[in-house]
Design an enzyme around this catalytic site. Structure first.
Site, short mmCIF file in Angstrom:
data_model
loop_
_atom_site.label_atom_id
_atom_site.label_comp_id
_atom_site.label_asym_id
_atom_site.label_seq_id
_atom_site.Cartn_x
_atom_site.Cartn_y
_atom_site.Cartn_z
N TYR A 290 103.81 141.14 33.03
CA TYR A 290 104.67 141.58 31.92
C TYR A 290 103.91 141.46 30.61
O TYR A 290 102.95 140.69 30.50
CB TYR A 290 105.94 140.71 31.84
CG TYR A 290 106.89 140.92 32.99
CD1 TYR A 290 107.83 141.95 32.97
CD2 TYR A 290 106.85 140.08 34.09
CE1 TYR A 290 108.70 142.14 34.04
CE2 TYR A 290 107.71 140.26 35.16
CZ TYR A 290 108.64 141.29 35.13
OH TYR A 290 109.49 141.47 36.18
N THR B 143 110.76 101.28 43.33
CA THR B 143 112.01 100.72 43.85
C THR B 143 111.83 99.98 45.16
O THR B 143 112.52 99.00 45.43
CB THR B 143 113.02 101.88 44.08
OG1 THR B 143 113.29 102.47 42.81
CG2 THR B 143 114.31 101.41 44.70
N THR C 228 109.07 106.48 42.86
CA THR C 228 109.24 107.92 43.11
C THR C 228 109.18 108.75 41.84
O THR C 228 108.82 109.92 41.88
CB THR C 228 110.59 108.20 43.81
OG1 THR C 228 111.65 107.73 42.98
CG2 THR C 228 110.65 107.55 45.17
N ASP C 229 109.53 108.14 40.70
CA ASP C 229 109.70 108.95 39.48
C ASP C 229 108.43 109.70 39.10
O ASP C 229 108.49 110.85 38.69
CB ASP C 229 110.16 108.07 38.31
CG ASP C 229 111.62 107.65 38.47
OD1 ASP C 229 112.34 108.27 39.28
OD2 ASP C 229 112.04 106.70 37.78
N LYS D 61 109.18 115.85 42.56
CA LYS D 61 110.45 115.16 42.83
C LYS D 61 111.58 116.12 42.48
O LYS D 61 111.69 116.58 41.34
CB LYS D 61 110.56 113.87 42.01
CG LYS D 61 111.81 113.06 42.33
CD LYS D 61 111.82 111.68 41.70
CE LYS D 61 113.12 110.97 42.02
NZ LYS D 61 113.23 109.63 41.42
N1 ASP Z 1 112.25 104.10 38.74
C1 ASP Z 1 111.68 103.95 40.06
C2 ASP Z 1 110.19 104.18 39.95
O1 ASP Z 1 109.78 105.31 39.87
C3 ASP Z 1 112.30 104.91 40.98
C4 ASP Z 1 111.86 104.80 42.42
O2 ASP Z 1 110.90 104.16 42.77
O3 ASP Z 1 112.53 105.43 43.25
O4 ASP Z 1 109.44 103.25 39.92
#
Ligand code: ASP
Length: 345
Positions: A276, A11, A85-86, A156
């Site tokens: 467990y 982004t 970010t993704d 994230k």
């Molecule tokens: N869709 C974008 C990406 O991951 C989201 C971002 O950069 O915040 O490239």
């Protein structure tokens, strides 16, 4: 100080296309042209490797980014990687495992809003990332919202807030306020002694368990040629062992030399398969607990370990890889919770 800026997309440099979605088709060409103030922090050179939304970043891209960084380490004091970010936490984890011998910073950053937006987090994140790239901290870090997290611990957590990332099982490496508060758990510098090893095997599958999961679907995946499985299990690493039991599938995976690594669905957890019955049966069937690793780190480490598997087999290589942390991706000697009935001091 010299910093290399490696651009992969995201982004940060996207441009709004009227009413349409943000798309990588219309990147501004050079980030430095948009934010020349970065030159006050360091001499910067830019390499635009990709202009991709990070949903389109693949393991082959991780390897190319890692190779680029490795080749640049002698010539720069630090590297900044601009990334969406993704999937930034996946790339950060992969880079950490592909570049274990670091004596200087490699800092990934991006933003939730484009740099061109008036109210954007891009400017702050970039300035912070450049400061960190000149800080000599020898880690692959993820810089976001005035923090640097260990890349292979980050995830994230928020697709809306500007403070999008966390590392639930490890405090930040650096907090940026008026100054820089550097945490004591930053790794010591590691001298580069080995050539770059970019082998990676992407034939892995992550499955998040849920009540009702039909184990035959997993058998289908094994038959389809999966080389390794990450099971995102309940709590401290439990899997169903009664109705729709996963145990026979784990047995089959072992006999097919397909390693199964168990992480927890809880963002903050330490997998302890012996706690467990369900986890203990999984361990008996050969499952490998990944401690407090994130799913992103477990998945990328498994890919790297499988890429380097030798004649000893895939299970053996994965087992060896997950026995110890390579770059601080999991806590070793985590204190176990007291046994049931024990009194807390
Ligand atoms: N869709 C974008 C990406 O991951 C989201 C971002 O950069 O915040 O490239």
């Amino acid at each position: 100080m010299r910093v290399l800026l490696v651009h992969t997309g995201g982004t940060l440099m996207m441009q709004a296309t009227g009413t349409g979605p943000l798309a990588p088709g219309r990147y501004a060409a050079d980030l430095l042209g948009e934010l020349p103030v970065l030159r006050k922090i360091a001499d910067v050179e830019t390499r635009i490797l990709y202009q991709l939304d990070s949903s389109d970043i693949q393991p082959e891209h991780w390897v190319e980014v890692a190779r680029t960084v490795h080749g640049a380490l002698d010539d720069y004091d630090g590297v900044v990687v601009v990334h969406g970010t993704d999937t930034m936490a996946y790339t950060a984890s992969a880079l950490a495992f592909l570049l274990p011998e670091l004596d200087r910073p490699v800092v990934l950053t991006g933003s939730q809003r484009p740099l061109e937006a008036v109210r954007s987090d891009a400017r702050q994140n970039l300035v912070d990332a450049f400061e960190l790239a000149t800080s000599r901290i020898p880690e692959v870090g993820l810089c976001f919202a005035s923090k640097m997290l260990r890349g292979c611990r980050a995830t994230k957590l928020d697709a809306w807030a500007l403070d999008a990332f966390g590392s639930p099982s490890l405090p930040p490496l650096v907090k940026l306020g008026l100054g820089m508060e550097v945490a004591p758990h930053v790794l010591a510098p590691r001298a580069r002694t080995s050539p770059f090893d970019g082998r990676i095997d992407p034939h892995v599958l992550e499955v998040r368990l849920f009540p009702g999961l039909d184990p035959r679907l997993l058998r289908g995946a094994l038959a389809a040629g999966v080389h390794g499985l990450v099971v995102s299990a309940f709590g401290s690493g439990n899997v169903p062992a009664l109705g729709r039991s996963l145990i026979p599938v784990l047995d089959s995976a072992r006999s097919m030399d397909i390693p199964v690594v168990v992480v927890s669905q809880c963002p903050r957890a330490h997998v302890d398969l012996l706690r467990y019955e369900g986890g203990a049966r999984a361990a008996e069937a050969g499952a490998i607990g990944a401690g407090d690793m994130t799913a992103e780190a477990a998945l990328t480490k498994l890919m790297v370990a499988l890429g380097r598997a030798d004649e000893g087999g895939r299970v053996r290589s994965a087992r060896r890889a997950f026995e110890h942390a390579w770059v601080g991706e999991m806590s070793e000697n985590v204190p176990r919770l007291p046994a049931a009935g024990a009194r807390l001091p």
